[in-house]
Design an enzyme around this catalytic site. Structure first.
Site, mmCIF file in Angstrom:
data_model
loop_
_atom_site.group_PDB
_atom_site.id
_atom_site.type_symbol
_atom_site.label_atom_id
_atom_site.label_comp_id
_atom_site.label_asym_id
_atom_site.label_seq_id
_atom_site.Cartn_x
_atom_site.Cartn_y
_atom_site.Cartn_z
ATOM 1 N N GLU A 89 24.384 -29.351 54.350
ATOM 2 C CA GLU A 89 25.238 -28.166 54.422
ATOM 3 C C GLU A 89 26.664 -28.487 54.839
ATOM 4 O O GLU A 89 27.625 -27.924 54.305
ATOM 5 C CB GLU A 89 24.629 -27.136 55.388
ATOM 6 C CG GLU A 89 23.437 -26.382 54.853
ATOM 7 C CD GLU A 89 22.143 -27.161 54.927
ATOM 8 O OE1 GLU A 89 21.141 -26.718 54.333
ATOM 9 O OE2 GLU A 89 22.133 -28.244 55.574
ATOM 10 N N HIS A 158 14.286 -19.985 62.316
ATOM 11 C CA HIS A 158 14.613 -19.445 60.996
ATOM 12 C C HIS A 158 14.746 -17.928 60.997
ATOM 13 O O HIS A 158 14.733 -17.314 59.936
ATOM 14 C CB HIS A 158 13.539 -19.849 59.976
ATOM 15 C CG HIS A 158 13.455 -21.315 59.743
ATOM 16 N ND1 HIS A 158 12.845 -22.168 60.627
ATOM 17 C CD2 HIS A 158 13.913 -22.097 58.734
ATOM 18 C CE1 HIS A 158 12.920 -23.408 60.170
ATOM 19 N NE2 HIS A 158 13.566 -23.400 59.018
#
Length: 360
Positions: A89, A158
């Site tokens: 990322e 998450h």
């Protein structure tokens, strides 16, 4: 739970009955579009309209997206417009920000906004601040998008909601759509904006169908960033929410209506800039305010709304203290039972509304 997650990831339109809310449709039925397909429509139309637009992220091309949001785009636009990246990322976000500074309009997809923490320096120190620091000479036209907030059975690392995190940063616009129409109109506006936009989708909503108007099917359909929407009119209490929690506010409002309490439900749609005018106008009518969100309570979106109401003209209209309904102030448990008790449920909203009126 594994079945639910497999449905959400598959891209199939068949979803469990619990996700098919009756308030999403009326008879006779108009065009039904899932949130997933509305997002894909928006990207497809903007890719076609402007050759500077491109999509990059993990599995967005050959695999058609982790949640099938980019289904068919790679075959239509090819490797130069739909770009698969490694699991880095910080790397592909930096490339995208540089491309935006060079005049392109990248759309960056994260498999989960939890992974955007790996690239937060590029998002905040590079993308958010450059337009301002250059005196308006260097726009950074980029969209950071992907699923945000809790999803079933993915536990603490998450399940965070980043609305308050990114909403705190000057220079960013932060969008959090609920419906298919929200998703399409706001994403198209985000891609065309000269500012960096954080576009917070929700995994739970991807497969949920909504009616979309004839107007929203147009390639020119845009929803302005910074404007909330009244999803249900009411006179007794204002409920303000965003993303998938709007569904629970709508359900709670339907329950309360049977008991004579009419809730006005405001779909915030944009976290920054925030449409306080819409909230204040509603509060002046209902005299009561409850904010509902899936994020944590401390420094949350609801806390910001309550503070602005306290400081503004809406405060003198309140007949009772404004109240927040939020997620519990703990990391998300994995257990389904504990997960349900960590997130705002319909019963929590109903209880909070009734408690306000019992105190009067």
């Amino acid at each position: 739970m594994a079945y639910l997650r497999s449905i959400l990831r598959s891209g199939k339109n068949a979803v469990p009955a619990v996700l098919r809310r009756e308030f999403h449709r009326t008879l006779p039925a108009a065009v039904q579009v899932t949130v997933r397909d509305a997002i894909k429509q928006a990207m497809d139309e903007e890719l076609e309209r402007d050759e500077r637009v491109f999509l990059l992220g993990e599995e967005v091309a050959l695999f058609e997206g982790a949640y099938k949001v980019s289904r068919g785009l790679w075959k239509k636009y090819g490797d130069k417009r739909i770009i698969d990246t490694p699991i880095t990322e910080i790397g592909f976000t930096g490339i995208a920000v540089g491309a935006a500074m060079a005049g392109l309009r990248p759309v960056v997809e994260y498999m989960s906004f939890n992974f955007s923490m790996q690239s937060v320096d590029h998002i905040i120190n590079s993308a958010a601040k450059t337009y301002y620091m250059s005196g308006g000479l260097q726009p950074v036209s980029i969209v950071f998008r992907g699923p945000n907030g809790a999803a079933p059975g993915v536990a603490a690392q998450h399940s965070q909601c980043f609305a308050a995190w990114y909403g705190h940063v000057p220079g960013l616009k932060v969008v959090s759509p609920w419906s298919a129409e929200d998703a399409k109109g706001l994403l198209k506006s985000a891609i065309r904006d000269d500012n960096p936009v954080v576009f917070l989708e929700n995994e739970i909503m991807y497969s949920v169908p909504f009616e979309m108007s004839e107007e929203s099917q147009s390639k020119d359909f845009l929803i302005p960033i910074g404007k909330a929407k009244i999803e249900r009119k009411g006179n007794h209490v204002t409920l303000v929410s965003h993303s998938h929690v709007v569904s629970r506010c709508m359900d709670a409002a339907a329950v309360l209506a049977k008991e004579g309490i009419e809730c006005e439900v405001i779909n915030l749609r944009t976290i920054r800039p925030m449409d306080m005018e819409a909230i204040e106008t509603s509060v002046m009518k209902t005299k009561h305010l409850i904010t509902v969100e899936g994020g944590w309570p401390q420094s949350g979106v609801g806390g910001e709304i309550l503070a602005r109401i306290m400081e503004g003209p809406g405060f003198s209209y309140l007949n009772a203290p404004a109240v927040r309904v939020t997620g519990v102030d703990i990391p998300m448990p994995y257990s389904k039972h504990l997960e349900d008790n960590t997130l705002p449920q319909i019963k929590d909203i109903v209880f909070t509304v009734k408690k306000i009126f019992e105190c009067l």
